[in-house]
Design an enzyme around this catalytic site. Structure first.
Site, short mmCIF file in Angstrom:
data_model
loop_
_atom_site.label_atom_id
_atom_site.label_comp_id
_atom_site.label_asym_id
_atom_site.label_seq_id
_atom_site.Cartn_x
_atom_site.Cartn_y
_atom_site.Cartn_z
N ASP A 10 0.86 -1.17 0.00
CA ASP A 10 0.00 0.00 0.00
C ASP A 10 0.90 1.23 0.00
O ASP A 10 2.11 1.12 0.22
CB ASP A 10 -0.89 -0.01 1.25
CG ASP A 10 -1.78 1.21 1.34
OD1 ASP A 10 -2.47 1.51 0.34
OD2 ASP A 10 -1.79 1.91 2.37
N SER A 11 0.29 2.39 -0.18
CA SER A 11 1.05 3.64 -0.13
C SER A 11 1.54 3.95 1.29
O SER A 11 2.44 4.74 1.46
CB SER A 11 0.17 4.78 -0.64
OG SER A 11 -1.06 4.78 0.06
N TYR A 42 -0.84 8.24 -2.60
CA TYR A 42 -0.96 7.90 -4.03
C TYR A 42 -2.23 8.55 -4.62
O TYR A 42 -2.32 8.78 -5.82
CB TYR A 42 -1.07 6.39 -4.21
CG TYR A 42 0.21 5.59 -4.06
CD1 TYR A 42 1.40 6.16 -3.61
CD2 TYR A 42 0.22 4.22 -4.35
CE1 TYR A 42 2.56 5.39 -3.48
CE2 TYR A 42 1.37 3.45 -4.24
CZ TYR A 42 2.53 4.04 -3.79
OH TYR A 42 3.67 3.28 -3.67
N GLY A 43 -3.19 8.79 -3.76
CA GLY A 43 -4.53 9.19 -4.22
C GLY A 43 -4.58 10.50 -4.95
O GLY A 43 -5.52 10.78 -5.70
N ASN A 74 -6.32 1.02 -2.99
CA ASN A 74 -7.36 1.14 -4.01
C ASN A 74 -6.87 1.95 -5.21
O ASN A 74 -7.16 1.60 -6.36
CB ASN A 74 -8.60 1.84 -3.44
CG ASN A 74 -9.41 0.95 -2.54
OD1 ASN A 74 -10.47 0.50 -2.89
ND2 ASN A 74 -8.89 0.69 -1.35
N GLU A 152 -6.18 9.07 9.72
CA GLU A 152 -4.82 8.98 10.27
C GLU A 152 -4.66 9.83 11.52
O GLU A 152 -3.82 9.54 12.38
CB GLU A 152 -3.79 9.38 9.20
CG GLU A 152 -3.77 8.40 8.05
CD GLU A 152 -2.52 8.46 7.19
OE1 GLU A 152 -1.58 9.21 7.53
OE2 GLU A 152 -2.49 7.76 6.17
N THR A 185 -8.55 2.35 1.37
CA THR A 185 -8.06 1.59 2.54
C THR A 185 -8.47 2.20 3.88
O THR A 185 -8.64 1.48 4.86
CB THR A 185 -6.52 1.57 2.52
OG1 THR A 185 -6.04 2.91 2.28
CG2 THR A 185 -5.98 0.64 1.47
N HIS A 186 -8.58 3.53 3.91
CA HIS A 186 -8.83 4.21 5.20
C HIS A 186 -10.29 4.21 5.62
O HIS A 186 -10.60 4.44 6.78
CB HIS A 186 -8.36 5.66 5.11
CG HIS A 186 -6.87 5.82 5.05
ND1 HIS A 186 -6.10 5.22 4.09
CD2 HIS A 186 -6.02 6.51 5.85
CE1 HIS A 186 -4.83 5.56 4.29
NE2 HIS A 186 -4.75 6.33 5.35
N1 DGL Z 1 -4.20 3.69 0.16
C1 DGL Z 1 -4.89 4.72 -0.60
C2 DGL Z 1 -6.11 4.10 -1.28
O1 DGL Z 1 -6.67 3.11 -0.85
C3 DGL Z 1 -5.28 5.89 0.28
C4 DGL Z 1 -4.10 6.73 0.72
C5 DGL Z 1 -3.37 7.36 -0.44
O2 DGL Z 1 -3.92 8.27 -1.10
O3 DGL Z 1 -2.25 6.94 -0.69
O4 DGL Z 1 -6.53 4.59 -2.29
#
Ligand code: DGL
Length: 266
Positions: A10-11, A42-43, A74, A152, A185-186
């Site tokens: 994950d990011s 990453y979003g 995601n 977070e 994910t969050h």
């Molecule tokens: N893990 C990212 C997602 O599920 C959320 C956090 C991010 O933007 O990196 O899209």
């Protein structure tokens, strides 16, 4: 091969919601987790950038000799899954298709909402996956960028989260959705807040839960289930100092985090 670990990336900390479900549903498996904390989020990044990051993360997990990779992010699943499947030999599981499939199973009205990061919503990956399963349903999507920092910050049940949820989700409710996919994910951390806003008539779909079910089924089908239960704790890797990952990650994992090493993907 079956005795090898499952790799999850994950990011950052968010994918720990997926790791948590994997531990719950397939406790016998050995797990390796990579959080690209140096480059999170990453979003908000472009698809080519996220594809490059995802490729580097997958390469790292392959070097750890994993038997299967779960793209817990995601945003990365939305834009990079096909490219990863082309470039790597092990099975690659993303979070989009499992969530989309479940949404189709539970929706009676065929009016489905999806929430996620800007990157996920812009990619329309959930919409494609849902319409691929049934072209006669309607999908309405909304990006909810404030949810990631709120989760977070530990503010998932805070008044601020409630107000943000109200603003983001109201337009979807105006479309009379009966199902809402938590496409990030969050967002499982915000379940209670979201359920209060959407009411009991809207079913929330937790992509983390559905992805773990998909992984369990795939291991079985491919003959990749461990024969001997692993007693090892998951191993965690991050790309920046681990302090914040350990501190924030506990809430996502529902457990304390040990075994965190810092690595570089360059
Ligand atoms: N893990 C990212 C997602 O599920 C959320 C956090 C991010 O933007 O990196 O899209």
């Amino acid at each position: 091969m079956p005795e090898r670990a499952i790799g999850v990336f994950d990011s950052g900390v968010g994918g720990l919601t997926v790791l948590r479900e994997l531990r719950r549903q397939i406790p016998a498996e050995d797990l390796v987790y990579l959080g690209d904390t140096a480059r999170v989020p990453y979003g908000t990044k472009s698809a080519p950038t996220v594809c490059r990051y995802a490729g580097e993360a997958a390469r790292f997990l392959i070097d750890q000799q994993v038997k299967l990779i779960v793209v817990a992010c995601n945003t990365a699943s939305a834009v990079a899954l096909e490219q990863l499947a082309e470039n790597f030999q092990v099975p690659i599981v993303g979070v989009i298709v499992p969530g989309a499939r479940r949404a189709l199973e539970v929706s009676h009205s065929g009016r489905i909402g999806v929430i996620g990061t800007e990157g996920t919503v812009r990619s329309r990956a959930y919409e494609r996956a849902i319409l691929n399963g049934n072209p006669n349903v309607s999908v309405f999507a909304a990006a909810c960028p404030l949810f990631v920092p709120l989760a977070e910050e530990g503010w998932a049940d805070h008044e601020v989260a409630r107000m943000a949820a109200h603003e983001y989700v109201r337009p979807l409710l105006e479309h009379d959705i009966d199902t809402l996919v938590l496409g990030c994910t969050h967002y499982p951390l915000l379940k209670r807040t979201l359920q209060n806003i959407v009411g009991d008539s809207v079913v929330l779909i937790d992509s983390a839960e559905e992805t773990a079910k998909t992984v369990a089924a795939l291991l079985q089908q491919e003959g990749l289930r461990r024969q001997v239960s692993s007693t090892a704790e998951p191993r965690y890797f991050v790309t920046d100092i681990p302090d914040r990952f350990k501190q924030v990650g506990g809430a996502f994992l529902g457990d304390s985090l040990d075994n965190v090493a810092t690595i570089s993907l360059d």
